[in-house]
Design a protein around this motif. Structure first.
Motif, short mmCIF file in Angstrom:
data_model
loop_
_atom_site.label_atom_id
_atom_site.label_comp_id
_atom_site.label_asym_id
_atom_site.label_seq_id
_atom_site.Cartn_x
_atom_site.Cartn_y
_atom_site.Cartn_z
N PRO A 143 0.79 -1.23 0.00
CA PRO A 143 0.00 0.00 0.00
C PRO A 143 0.83 1.29 0.00
CG PRO A 143 0.05 -0.96 2.19
CD PRO A 143 0.72 -1.95 1.27
N PHE A 144 2.14 1.19 0.31
CA PHE A 144 2.89 2.43 0.56
C PHE A 144 3.50 3.07 -0.68
CE2 PHE A 144 2.36 1.30 4.89
CZ PHE A 144 2.29 2.53 5.51
N GLU A 145 3.45 4.40 -0.67
CA GLU A 145 4.18 5.25 -1.60
C GLU A 145 5.18 6.03 -0.75
OE1 GLU A 145 3.90 5.41 -4.91
OE2 GLU A 145 2.32 3.89 -4.92
N VAL A 146 6.38 6.20 -1.27
CA VAL A 146 7.41 6.92 -0.52
C VAL A 146 7.71 8.26 -1.20
CG1 VAL A 146 9.81 6.85 0.31
CG2 VAL A 146 8.45 4.73 0.26
N THR A 198 13.65 14.10 4.74
CA THR A 198 12.59 13.50 5.56
C THR A 198 11.72 12.62 4.66
OG1 THR A 198 12.56 15.24 7.22
CG2 THR A 198 10.55 13.95 7.00
N PHE A 199 11.64 11.36 5.02
CA PHE A 199 10.82 10.40 4.26
C PHE A 199 9.37 10.55 4.71
CE2 PHE A 199 13.84 7.65 2.07
CZ PHE A 199 15.03 8.13 2.60
N VAL A 200 8.48 10.59 3.74
CA VAL A 200 7.05 10.69 4.03
C VAL A 200 6.43 9.39 3.50
CG1 VAL A 200 4.93 12.00 3.62
CG2 VAL A 200 7.13 13.20 3.79
N LEU A 201 5.95 8.56 4.42
CA LEU A 201 5.39 7.26 4.02
C LEU A 201 3.88 7.39 3.97
CD1 LEU A 201 7.55 4.93 6.34
CD2 LEU A 201 8.11 5.87 4.08
N SER A 202 3.34 7.27 2.78
CA SER A 202 1.89 7.45 2.67
C SER A 202 1.27 6.19 2.07
CB SER A 202 1.60 8.70 1.84
OG SER A 202 1.08 8.40 0.61
N ALA A 203 0.03 5.88 2.47
CA ALA A 203 -0.57 4.60 2.08
C ALA A 203 -1.83 4.79 1.24
CB ALA A 203 -0.90 3.80 3.32
N ILE A 204 -1.96 3.95 0.23
CA ILE A 204 -3.20 3.89 -0.56
C ILE A 204 -3.97 2.69 0.00
CG2 ILE A 204 -4.16 3.51 -2.88
CD1 ILE A 204 -1.64 4.96 -3.97
N PHE A 205 -4.95 2.99 0.87
CA PHE A 205 -5.59 1.94 1.66
C PHE A 205 -6.30 0.87 0.82
CE2 PHE A 205 -5.61 5.69 4.51
CZ PHE A 205 -4.78 5.19 5.49
N ASP A 206 -6.92 1.29 -0.30
CA ASP A 206 -7.70 0.33 -1.08
C ASP A 206 -6.87 -0.82 -1.66
OD1 ASP A 206 -9.95 1.68 -0.46
OD2 ASP A 206 -10.40 2.41 -2.49
N ARG A 207 -5.57 -0.60 -1.77
CA ARG A 207 -4.73 -1.71 -2.26
C ARG A 207 -4.84 -2.89 -1.30
NH1 ARG A 207 0.80 1.50 -3.68
NH2 ARG A 207 0.06 2.58 -5.54
N VAL A 208 -5.00 -2.60 -0.02
CA VAL A 208 -5.08 -3.66 0.99
C VAL A 208 -6.54 -3.98 1.32
CG1 VAL A 208 -4.17 -4.40 3.22
CG2 VAL A 208 -2.94 -2.73 1.89
N ARG A 209 -7.38 -2.95 1.37
CA ARG A 209 -8.82 -3.17 1.66
C ARG A 209 -9.46 -4.05 0.60
NH1 ARG A 209 -11.87 1.82 1.56
NH2 ARG A 209 -13.49 0.93 2.87
N HIS A 210 -8.95 -3.95 -0.63
CA HIS A 210 -9.48 -4.75 -1.73
C HIS A 210 -9.50 -6.24 -1.35
CE1 HIS A 210 -9.95 -6.38 -5.74
NE2 HIS A 210 -8.89 -7.12 -5.53
N LYS A 211 -8.50 -6.67 -0.59
CA LYS A 211 -8.45 -8.08 -0.20
C LYS A 211 -8.89 -8.30 1.25
CE LYS A 211 -5.51 -12.14 -0.05
NZ LYS A 211 -4.16 -12.67 -0.23
N TYR A 212 -8.45 -7.43 2.14
CA TYR A 212 -8.63 -7.69 3.57
C TYR A 212 -9.73 -6.86 4.23
CZ TYR A 212 -4.24 -10.16 3.05
OH TYR A 212 -3.27 -11.03 2.64
N GLY A 213 -10.46 -6.07 3.45
CA GLY A 213 -11.51 -5.24 4.05
C GLY A 213 -10.93 -4.28 5.06
N GLU A 214 -11.70 -3.97 6.12
CA GLU A 214 -11.28 -2.95 7.08
C GLU A 214 -10.05 -3.37 7.89
OE1 GLU A 214 -12.93 0.18 6.74
OE2 GLU A 214 -13.28 -1.17 5.07
N ARG A 215 -9.84 -4.67 8.04
CA ARG A 215 -8.64 -5.13 8.74
C ARG A 215 -7.37 -4.67 8.01
NH1 ARG A 215 -7.61 -8.53 12.88
NH2 ARG A 215 -5.64 -9.68 12.86
N GLY A 216 -7.53 -4.37 6.74
CA GLY A 216 -6.40 -3.89 5.95
C GLY A 216 -5.75 -2.65 6.55
N TYR A 217 -6.55 -1.85 7.27
CA TYR A 217 -5.96 -0.67 7.92
C TYR A 217 -4.88 -1.08 8.92
CZ TYR A 217 -9.20 2.66 5.86
OH TYR A 217 -9.86 3.45 4.96
N ARG A 218 -5.22 -2.11 9.71
CA ARG A 218 -4.22 -2.58 10.69
C ARG A 218 -2.94 -2.99 9.99
NH1 ARG A 218 -5.84 -6.51 15.49
NH2 ARG A 218 -8.02 -6.03 15.80
N TYR A 219 -3.11 -3.78 8.90
CA TYR A 219 -1.93 -4.28 8.18
C TYR A 219 -1.09 -3.11 7.67
CZ TYR A 219 -4.30 -8.83 8.24
OH TYR A 219 -4.91 -9.99 8.63
N THR A 220 -1.78 -2.07 7.23
CA THR A 220 -1.05 -0.91 6.68
C THR A 220 -0.20 -0.25 7.77
OG1 THR A 220 -2.84 -0.60 5.11
CG2 THR A 220 -1.38 1.27 5.45
#
Ligand SMILES: Cc1cc2nc3c(=O)[nH]c(=O)nc-3n(C[C@H](O)[C@H](O)[C@H](O)COP(=O)(O)O)c2cc1C
Length: 275
Positions: A143-146, A198-220
């Protein structure tokens, strides 16, 4: 003959029992506890893995899978030196790792920046057409973009860049000096502006939610820690100092890299500088 008759006689019962068990799992699951939950407790509770949740997830609609890689097509591309694979022993880096918040004015080199980006999200292999990275990712969904806020890197103008993982290059997003903006957005933590980068780590949640639903947030959130630890250990190995930062004003940091804070949001910052 006798055996066959016995099976067909009990078959409907077995089917009904299976249906009954399925319905029980679906509906007899934990109800919300009596007491009022805080937002954090609710998040943890409602993203907990349960058999009911796993079954329900099979039928629940999930967001479409966004593109696996973000690219800024119209941006200027900056080639990075090839990463190297030598350095101090891992055990030594682990032993020496410390959060460092004071840096000297000495710039870091392009080789060092390249090595740090590679440690964060560099491609280290391929599987089923997917580029595997230096940090683990639930379901290899990455999910991460740097992004990097560059302040003091040899031969690289101050600006905000996006790391393009596939070709290990930087894409120029915004030219200029963002030291005060990143410090301000980071609750006035001076190290964010003092750092070479300074590294800025940002996440595109749907990449993970697509498979894991809301639990994907935890994984992110968990994955952010893996990336940051790679940055910590790589910094030690390069003789640099670094510190992660979870305390920042979300809206301001999101605005800095022009993401909406919902579909894509900044999760973690990581400052790196010379000692
Ligand atoms: C999730 C998380 C968030 C953190 N946020 C900040 C922060 O905003 N600012 C900061 O200076 N340090 C931050 N830290 C670093 C901790 O303060 C640091 O790891 C801790 O004091 C232990 O010191 P050490 O890293 O040198 O072992 C954070 C660490 C973690 C794990």
């Amino acid at each position: 003959m006798f055996g066959q008759r016995k099976i067909s006689k009990f078959m409907p019962v077995a089917v009904w029992l299976a249906v009954f068990a399925f319905v029980c799992i679906l509906f007899a699951h934990d109800k919300n506890p009596e007491e009022k939950l805080s937002i954090g407790e609710r998040f943890h509770y409602e993203t907990a893995q349960t058999w009911k949740g796993a079954l329900g997830d099979m039928f629940r609609s999930k967001p479409k899978l966004p593109p696996q890689y973000k690219t800024y097509r119209d941006s200027k591309k900056i080639e990075l030196p090839k990463p190297q694979f030598r350095g101090i022993a891992l055990e030594e880096a682990i032993e020496k790792r410390r959060s460092v918040r004071n840096y000297s004015d000495k710039p870091i080199t392009m080789d060092q920046l390249s090595q740090l980006l590679f440690a964060a999200q560099g491609v280290t292999g391929h599987m089923y057409g997917k580029a595997l990275r230096t940090a683990p990712s639930a379901g290899a969904l990455y999910p991460f973009e740097v992004y990097v806020v560059v302040n003091n890197v040899e031969n690289l103008p101050r600006a905000i860049y996006h790391y393009s993982v596939l070709d290990h290059t930087l894409e120029l997003l915004k030219k200029g000096d963002f030291r005060s903006k990143i410090t301000d957005a980071g609750l006035k933590q001076e190290m964010l502006g003092d750092a070479a980068v300074t590294f800025v780590l940002s996440a595109i949640f749907d990449r993970v939610r697509h498979k894991y639903g809301e639990r994907g947030y935890r994984y992110t959130y968990i994955e952010a820690g893996h990336i940051s630890q790679n940055l910590y250990l790589q910094s030690v190995s390069l003789g640099l100092g670094s510190v992660c930062a979870g305390a920042f004003l979300d809206e301001k940091v999101n605005k800095l890299i022009d993401v909406d804070g919902r579909k894509e949001a900044v999760i973690y910052l990581h400052a790196v500088g010379s000692l």
